[in-house]
Design an enzyme around this catalytic site. Structure first.
Site, PDB file in Angstrom:
ATOM      1  N   ASP A  44      15.940  12.043 -26.457  1.00  0.00           N
ATOM      2  CA  ASP A  44      16.733  12.474 -25.636  1.00  0.00           C
ATOM      3  C   ASP A  44      16.005  11.406 -24.375  1.00  0.00           C
ATOM      4  O   ASP A  44      14.582  11.340 -24.584  1.00  0.00           O
ATOM      5  CB  ASP A  44      16.597  13.737 -25.348  1.00  0.00           C
ATOM      6  CG  ASP A  44      16.962  14.923 -26.794  1.00  0.00           C
ATOM      7  OD1 ASP A  44      17.537  14.161 -27.278  1.00  0.00           O
ATOM      8  OD2 ASP A  44      16.799  15.977 -26.416  1.00  0.00           O
ATOM      9  N   HIS A  65      11.634  12.093 -26.997  1.00  0.00           N
ATOM     10  CA  HIS A  65      11.938  11.272 -25.955  1.00  0.00           C
ATOM     11  C   HIS A  65      11.845   9.988 -25.473  1.00  0.00           C
ATOM     12  O   HIS A  65      10.590   9.791 -25.410  1.00  0.00           O
ATOM     13  CB  HIS A  65      11.572  12.882 -24.363  1.00  0.00           C
ATOM     14  CG  HIS A  65      12.196  14.362 -24.319  1.00  0.00           C
ATOM     15  ND1 HIS A  65      11.785  14.855 -24.890  1.00  0.00           N
ATOM     16  CD2 HIS A  65      13.188  14.231 -23.985  1.00  0.00           C
ATOM     17  CE1 HIS A  65      12.516  15.869 -25.205  1.00  0.00           C
ATOM     18  NE2 HIS A  65      13.227  15.989 -24.276  1.00  0.00           N
TER      19      HIS A  65
END
Ligand code: ZN
Length: 210
Positions: free
Chosen positions: A35, A175
């Site tokens: 992400d 991430h």
């Protein structure tokens, strides 16, 4: 919805059945997701590392980051990974009206051509889930949080979060951001190595769930 347990409790999964928590019936497959990118300092490294293990993944990108780094975004796609929408400005569902939230997703969609959506911070109201689903997006949550972004979590613990908790068909959150990079860059190669040796494959979220 907001939660920080590493493995999403089944109770919560059952309470929110309109979103995706895992890909059931997938033996020896793990779904890695990244992400908040594209981020020049992190995403290129992530793509190279995934390539070393012939691993595919799904990148939930922030629209404004795609706008700033279109070349890295193109490389994600060219390398055969899936992409998803993570809003244009990484906004919080709980702090946004449904209309503002939808507008921000649609703004991102002019840069990110995908009907996979993941809400930033996992924050989303049931009425927002309904409205987003109506626009034919599939909301992809997760089974396992590595907690890579959390500076209270050591890199060793981040690795343990993933190794000790992941199994068949699970969706794991990492991430490709600066904030998470210490933990993620330590953990990702070890996770790829560990599960590859156990005979697992790493796949992108399949189009068939749409
Ligand atoms: Zn995010």
């Amino acid at each position: 919805m907001n939660f920080t347990p590493v493995r999403t409790p089944l109770l919560l999964q059952h309470a929110f059945r309109d979103v995706i928590w895992n890909i059931p019936n997938e033996k020896k497959v793990i779904y890695l997701t990244f992400d908040d990118g594209p981020t020049p300092e992190v995403t290129d490294w992530t793509l190279n590392t995934l390539d070393c293990y012939r691993a595919k993944a799904t990148f939930f990108c922030v629209g404004e980051n795609v706008k700033t780094h279109p070349d890295i975004f193109e490389r994600i796609k060219a390398n055969g990974h899936a992409i998803g929408n993570h809003t244009h400005n990484h906004i919080k569902g709980w702090k946004s009206s449904t209309q503002d939230y939808l507008n921000n997703i649609e703004k991102a969609s002019s840069y990110i051509s995908s009907k996979l959506f993941r809400p930033p911070y996992g924050q989303i109201y049931p009425r927002q889930i309904a409205a987003i689903s109506k626009l034919k997006y599939k909301i992809i949550m997760w089974t396992i949080l590595s907690l890579d972004w959390n500076n209270q979590v050591s890199k060793e613990k981040c690795l343990k979060n993933v190794i000790d908790n992941s199994s068949d068909g699970d969706i794991i959150v990492f991430h490709d951001s600066i904030k998470a990079s210490n933990n993620m860059m330590y953990t990702l190669p070890k996770v790829l190595e560990y599960f590859s040796k156990k005979g697992f494959e790493f796949k992108r979220i399949p189009e068939s769930i749409l």
